[in-house]
Design a protein around this motif. Sequence first.
Motif, short mmCIF file in Angstrom:
data_model
loop_
_atom_site.label_atom_id
_atom_site.label_comp_id
_atom_site.label_asym_id
_atom_site.label_seq_id
_atom_site.Cartn_x
_atom_site.Cartn_y
_atom_site.Cartn_z
N MET A 31 132.22 70.16 164.28
CA MET A 31 133.99 69.79 163.59
C MET A 31 133.38 69.30 161.63
SD MET A 31 136.88 68.56 164.08
CE MET A 31 138.04 67.37 163.24
N SER A 32 132.24 69.04 161.59
CA SER A 32 131.79 68.88 160.86
C SER A 32 132.51 69.72 159.52
CB SER A 32 131.06 68.28 160.16
OG SER A 32 129.78 69.06 160.90
N MET A 33 131.71 71.17 159.88
CA MET A 33 131.46 72.42 159.17
C MET A 33 133.41 71.89 158.67
SD MET A 33 131.01 76.11 159.93
CE MET A 33 133.00 76.07 161.70
N TRP A 34 134.51 71.76 159.49
CA TRP A 34 135.38 72.42 159.17
C TRP A 34 136.34 71.24 158.22
CZ3 TRP A 34 139.33 76.32 160.47
CH2 TRP A 34 138.11 77.27 160.62
N THR A 35 135.58 69.62 157.98
CA THR A 35 135.92 68.39 157.37
C THR A 35 135.16 68.27 156.30
OG1 THR A 35 135.10 66.98 158.97
CG2 THR A 35 136.88 66.94 159.23
N THR A 36 134.20 68.83 156.34
CA THR A 36 133.19 68.60 154.84
C THR A 36 133.20 69.57 153.81
OG1 THR A 36 131.54 68.08 156.18
CG2 THR A 36 130.53 68.57 154.54
N TRP A 37 132.98 68.54 152.53
CA TRP A 37 134.00 70.15 151.27
C TRP A 37 132.31 70.50 151.10
CZ3 TRP A 37 137.18 69.96 147.82
CH2 TRP A 37 138.21 68.75 147.24
N PRO A 38 132.48 71.19 150.76
CA PRO A 38 131.00 72.67 149.62
C PRO A 38 130.93 71.02 148.77
CG PRO A 38 132.80 73.60 149.87
CD PRO A 38 133.55 72.46 149.91
N SER A 39 128.87 71.34 148.83
CA SER A 39 128.52 70.30 148.16
C SER A 39 128.99 70.35 146.42
CB SER A 39 126.91 70.80 148.09
OG SER A 39 126.40 71.78 147.75
N ARG A 40 128.71 70.06 145.96
CA ARG A 40 128.45 69.71 144.63
C ARG A 40 128.04 70.68 144.13
NH1 ARG A 40 131.74 65.05 142.30
NH2 ARG A 40 131.81 63.18 144.34
N GLU A 41 126.69 71.28 143.50
CA GLU A 41 125.84 71.97 143.63
C GLU A 41 126.55 73.09 143.39
OE1 GLU A 41 123.74 68.41 144.90
OE2 GLU A 41 124.24 69.35 145.31
N ALA A 42 127.35 73.37 144.55
CA ALA A 42 127.89 75.02 144.94
C ALA A 42 129.22 75.24 144.10
CB ALA A 42 128.13 74.82 146.85
N LEU A 43 130.25 74.04 143.80
CA LEU A 43 130.91 73.71 143.34
C LEU A 43 129.91 74.09 141.58
CD1 LEU A 43 133.29 71.16 145.42
CD2 LEU A 43 133.15 74.02 145.36
N ASP A 44 130.05 73.88 141.66
CA ASP A 44 129.50 72.99 139.84
C ASP A 44 128.90 74.82 139.34
OD1 ASP A 44 128.39 72.76 136.95
OD2 ASP A 44 127.39 71.22 137.90
N ARG A 45 128.87 75.52 137.95
CA ARG A 45 127.82 76.61 137.32
C ARG A 45 126.68 76.39 136.92
NH1 ARG A 45 133.53 76.38 134.56
NH2 ARG A 45 134.54 78.29 135.13
N GLU A 46 125.94 74.92 137.25
CA GLU A 46 124.97 74.62 136.56
C GLU A 46 123.77 75.66 137.29
OE1 GLU A 46 121.82 71.07 135.90
OE2 GLU A 46 124.09 69.93 136.94
N GLY A 47 123.90 75.71 138.22
CA GLY A 47 122.60 76.76 138.88
C GLY A 47 123.14 77.70 139.52
N ARG A 48 123.87 78.72 138.24
CA ARG A 48 124.31 79.77 138.23
C ARG A 48 123.39 80.45 137.07
NH1 ARG A 48 130.61 81.03 138.91
NH2 ARG A 48 130.85 79.72 140.63
N SER A 49 122.49 82.07 137.15
CA SER A 49 121.87 82.14 136.16
C SER A 49 122.67 83.06 134.98
CB SER A 49 121.27 84.11 136.92
OG SER A 49 122.16 84.21 137.03
#
Length: 384
Positions: free
Chosen positions: A1-19
Amino acid sequence: MSMWTTWPSREALDREGRSAGRQVVGRGIRAILLGGAVWAITTRNDLPGWQTALALLGLAAAAGAVWLFFRLTLRHLLWPSLAVVLALLGGAVACQALGATVAASVLMCGSAMISIQRLPLAAGAPLAGAALLDFALMGGGDGWLVSLLTVLGLCLLGYTARLDAEARGNTQRLLVQERAARAAEAETAAFAERARIAREIHDVLAHSLSAQTVHLEATRLLIERGADRDLVLERVVAARRMAREGLAETRQALSALRGDMSPVEEFLRELVSSEGARLEVRGKPRGLPAEAGLAVRRVAQEAMTNVRKHAPGARVELRLEYRPAEVELEFRDFGGRGAVDNSLGESGSGYGLLGMRERAELLGGVLDAGPVEEGFVVRLRVPA
């Protein structure tokens, strides 16, 4: 159930971790898509001027809505994000009503993909389903199979992009944690080094300076009482000898801090020769780690200082034994002329005994000290 209600992490939504290369490619793709849309609108000859301007305005509004959606989802604001997606879908319906099927298709497919990628699945999946269903129905006729395959492909692409972003976000979090762990490790190492230097200052300077202070104070009292010149000279010579010994020990401590130390046996032989003591070495001699060798030196020095203060004239015997996984130093004194004070409290050097025990425990070793029938024994065992 948490997979459906959980937001993607901020690190996943941010561009900071991209090369840097990936960010350049992403910007290039967005620029090409936006430029292609502008070119497609401005090169159409069947649109009057006001309709062209209206189409460009709608394109700018859609681009601004997507930018706003990215900012809102980065802050995990659900309802404003849903409002923006619904606005985009409303724009798609308007374009479809006006006959701009290409623009409507782009808005529907784009809204579906970013909803799956950046929203909780419980909210993003229904929006994406509605948008892609409308897109499939818009194909109609014999093109329904192509539309269905396109819908399925876009769903898979959006979910794959979500998983890829999550993997990148996890990597970014691990990188941050690793950097924090390295910083904490460096700080711990700095504190340990400071503690080591503090122990060296105590072991070397505290004994030397305290002993000189005692002799100089005694010299002052002798002078004030008009004592014999030879007696005063004896005290001065003793103070000078201790000053020289303190200087030599300071040089040894500096060498130890730099990792440049003489062998332990050589140091102990010099120590016992100057004091008239006896040294016995057991086992096969070998080089000791810097910290273990330094512990043996300091314990021997501290024990010898205690003999001078509490058992003058005592006979001293040292035993250094090399064992397979450790080294043991035993220091014994016998038959001192003065009274033995096992607490070492009157001279204030009891802290040195605690310091020896602390040094041994930091290395995973053991230090035992206590009275025996004829005097006092100090026994040190450290891994080596």
